[in-house]
Design a protein around this motif. Structure first.
Motif, PDB file in Angstrom:
ATOM      1  N   LYS A  93       0.327  12.765  13.063  1.00 18.61           N
ATOM      2  CA  LYS A  93      -0.204  13.251  11.782  1.00 18.61           C
ATOM      3  C   LYS A  93       0.677  12.775  10.621  1.00 18.61           C
ATOM      4  CE  LYS A  93      -0.862  17.709  10.824  1.00 18.61           C
ATOM      5  NZ  LYS A  93      -0.899  19.015  11.359  1.00 18.61           N
ATOM      6  N   ASN A  94       1.979  12.958  10.776  1.00 14.82           N
ATOM      7  CA  ASN A  94       2.916  12.470   9.750  1.00 14.82           C
ATOM      8  C   ASN A  94       3.278  11.020  10.088  1.00 14.82           C
ATOM      9  OD1 ASN A  94       5.107  11.785   8.180  1.00 14.82           O
ATOM     10  ND2 ASN A  94       6.345  13.571   8.734  1.00 14.82           N
ATOM     11  N   PRO A  95       2.933  10.058   9.191  1.00 15.10           N
ATOM     12  CA  PRO A  95       3.170   8.645   9.530  1.00 15.10           C
ATOM     13  C   PRO A  95       4.646   8.291   9.677  1.00 15.10           C
ATOM     14  CG  PRO A  95       2.529   8.875   7.229  1.00 15.10           C
ATOM     15  CD  PRO A  95       2.352  10.223   7.850  1.00 15.10           C
ATOM     16  N   TYR A  96       5.534   9.203   9.269  1.00 13.63           N
ATOM     17  CA  TYR A  96       6.974   8.920   9.364  1.00 13.63           C
ATOM     18  C   TYR A  96       7.628   9.584  10.577  1.00 13.63           C
ATOM     19  CZ  TYR A  96       5.867   7.446   4.681  1.00 13.63           C
ATOM     20  OH  TYR A  96       5.278   6.826   3.615  1.00 13.63           O
ATOM     21  N   ASP A  97       6.833  10.341  11.335  1.00 12.68           N
ATOM     22  CA  ASP A  97       7.377  10.899  12.571  1.00 12.68           C
ATOM     23  C   ASP A  97       7.273   9.855  13.683  1.00 12.68           C
ATOM     24  OD1 ASP A  97       8.189  13.399  11.764  1.00 12.68           O
ATOM     25  OD2 ASP A  97       6.305  14.402  12.286  1.00 12.68           O
ATOM     26  N   ALA A 138       6.990   3.685   4.228  1.00  7.16           N
ATOM     27  CA  ALA A 138       7.900   4.520   3.419  1.00  7.16           C
ATOM     28  C   ALA A 138       8.414   3.734   2.204  1.00  7.16           C
ATOM     29  CB  ALA A 138       9.066   5.017   4.275  1.00  7.16           C
ATOM     30  N   CYS A 139       8.660   2.445   2.386  1.00  2.85           N
ATOM     31  CA  CYS A 139       9.122   1.600   1.267  1.00  2.85           C
ATOM     32  C   CYS A 139       8.063   1.515   0.189  1.00  2.85           C
ATOM     33  CB  CYS A 139       9.351   0.172   1.761  1.00  2.85           C
ATOM     34  SG  CYS A 139      10.954  -0.080   2.408  1.00  2.85           S
ATOM     35  N   ARG A 140       6.816   1.287   0.611  1.00  2.00           N
ATOM     36  CA  ARG A 140       5.730   1.159  -0.363  1.00  2.00           C
ATOM     37  C   ARG A 140       5.528   2.474  -1.113  1.00  2.00           C
ATOM     38  NH1 ARG A 140       3.801  -1.715   3.952  1.00  2.00           N
ATOM     39  NH2 ARG A 140       2.460  -0.053   4.720  1.00  2.00           N
ATOM     40  N   GLU A 141       5.633   3.577  -0.395  1.00  2.00           N
ATOM     41  CA  GLU A 141       5.375   4.871  -1.015  1.00  2.00           C
ATOM     42  C   GLU A 141       6.530   5.321  -1.918  1.00  2.00           C
ATOM     43  OE1 GLU A 141       3.972   7.883   1.689  1.00  2.00           O
ATOM     44  OE2 GLU A 141       4.417   9.466   0.222  1.00  2.00           O
ATOM     45  N   HIS A 142       7.772   5.097  -1.487  1.00  2.00           N
ATOM     46  CA  HIS A 142       8.907   5.688  -2.218  1.00  2.00           C
ATOM     47  C   HIS A 142       9.709   4.699  -3.058  1.00  2.00           C
ATOM     48  CE1 HIS A 142       8.287   9.630  -0.461  1.00  2.00           C
ATOM     49  NE2 HIS A 142       8.042   9.015   0.690  1.00  2.00           N
ATOM     50  N   ARG A 143       9.448   3.420  -2.923  1.00  2.00           N
ATOM     51  CA  ARG A 143      10.113   2.388  -3.714  1.00  2.00           C
ATOM     52  C   ARG A 143      11.618   2.622  -3.898  1.00  2.00           C
ATOM     53  NH1 ARG A 143       6.624  -0.951  -5.511  1.00  2.00           N
ATOM     54  NH2 ARG A 143       4.429  -0.421  -5.462  1.00  2.00           N
TER      55      ARG A 143
END
Ligand code: KG4
Ligand code: ZN
Length: 361
Positions: free
Chosen positions: A219-223, A283-288
């Protein structure tokens, strides 16, 4: 400002002196490590009692050695930093009790350090003394916000640091750590412990496309979840030799061919690293972030570095390989920033060791 770090959370007894220079740079003056790895290799994993006994034997000599290599005496040490957790209880206890005693004896402030956070702090070390000229260090310290991938035998997580000590855990493994999966898969195909380096070596001869292993969809793409991948390797190995799931895993290595083993190693490694790369890319694209740091034992992998470099918005910063796996320089480094920030030191009569310490959510 010189800080002495002590690390005993797993199978490495380590001590290090780092210096925070006037310009705010962190300089490595010593990085001493006594590993009990060889004692555990025959068991295919770390045996807590053996690790604790080995720490007891090595902790004082390694601290003295770290001071000697750093050409530093106690009067020049400003503070002590010790791994408080997470880790093996008996192992942590020895480091923490030693640091508490030394803190009281020499009247130095003491900082209790979170080992997982500290892995990222290895990347802040940008200088080394002349004697340590074989360290490949980054040119400059990472800049906040920092996106960190912390991957080792005990942890796998993506953390966004807005500043020192201010962070958000974006995702973590729900079961096995990635290094742990490497260690377990290595055992299945009969490669020595620790599995990461032996799989990396073996995979060089293998075909990474031969086996299609699943990537967990969460569900969480970072898990992350690596236990399904490990089970998929086990089932593949069993079916390759014509056996079902009841066939014992410890008998597989002797029945698999060399070709099957190297292909499993390569296919597994590729799947695991692509899983990490996909999450980090997102995560890079989302949080820059301004900087990307990859730390922990698995960051030592050259293959991972290759895969990540094609997926990230900017080049990631990696600590020297000797600072990726467990060490005390990262502990001292974290302590140095705590002291610089004016953080209150621990009470040396009370600092507890915390085997289940987590990074705050
Ligand atoms: O950071 P570390 O020394 O200890 C923990 O805090 O766990 O990490 C050790 C882990 C082991 O699981 C080992 O298999 C893995 O790091 N490792 C690697 C490589 N070198 C070490 N994994 C993949 N590829 C490597 N080259
Ligand atoms: Zn570690």
């Amino acid at each position: 400002m010189k800080i002495l770090g002590i690390e005993t959370s797993c199978d490495e007894t380590a001590a290090s002196v780092v210096e925070l220079t006037g310009k705010g740079n962190l300089k490595l003056l010593s990085n001493e490590i006594a590993s009990s790895l060889d004692l555990h290799a025959v068991y295919g994993g770390v045996v807590p009692e053996i690790a604790a006994r080995s720490h007891l034997e090595h902790v004082n000599p390694i601290i003295n050695q770290a001071l000697k290599v750093a050409r530093t005496n106690w009067s020049q040490i400003e503070a002590l930093a010790v791994t408080q957790g997470p880790g093996l209880g008996g192992s942590l206890m020895i480091g923490v009790l030693t640091a508490r005693t030394l803190s009281i004896l020499h009247d130095k402030p003491l900082y209790g350090i979170n080992h997982v956070e500290a892995h990222v702090y290895a990347s802040f070390i940008t200088e080394a003394s002349e004697e340590l000229n074989d360290y490949a260090l980054p040119d400059k310290q990472p800049q906040f916000p920092i996106l960190a991938l912390i991957i080792s035998g005990g942890h796998s997580q993506i953390v966004l640091f807005e500043d020192h000590f201010k962070y958000q855990v974006l995702g973590r493994t729900l079961d096995d750590a990635v290094g742990e999966a490497f260690d377990k898969v290595a055992k299945i195909i009969g490669l020595p412990y620790p599995g990461g380096p032996s799989i990396e070596k073996s995979a060089k001869e293998g075909d990474a496309e031969r086996y299609k292993f699943p990537k967990a969809k969460l569900k969480n793409p970072y898990d992350f979840s690596f236990s399904g991948l490990k089970t998929a390797v086990l089932r593949t190995a069993q079916s390759e030799i014509g056996k079902d799931f009841t066939f014992p895993s410890h008998k597989l290595a002797e029945q698999l061919s060399k070709k099957q083993k190297v292909d499993i190693a390569a296919s597994f490694q590729k799947t695991a690293f692509e899983t990490l790369a996909k999450a980090m890319g997102k995560a890079c694209r989302e949080h820059r972030p301004k900087s990307i740091v990859v730390a922990g034992g698995v960051a030592a992998s050259q293959e991972l570095r290759k895969i990540l470099s094609g997926r990230l918005s900017s080049e990631a910063i990696y600590p020297d390989i000797k600072l990726c796996t467990d060490n005390a320089a990262m502990i001292a480094s974290h302590g140095a920033f705590q002291m610089q920030a004016g953080k209150k030191p621990a009470d040396p009569y009370r600092l507890e060791f915390l085997p289940n310490l987590h990074m705050r959510q």
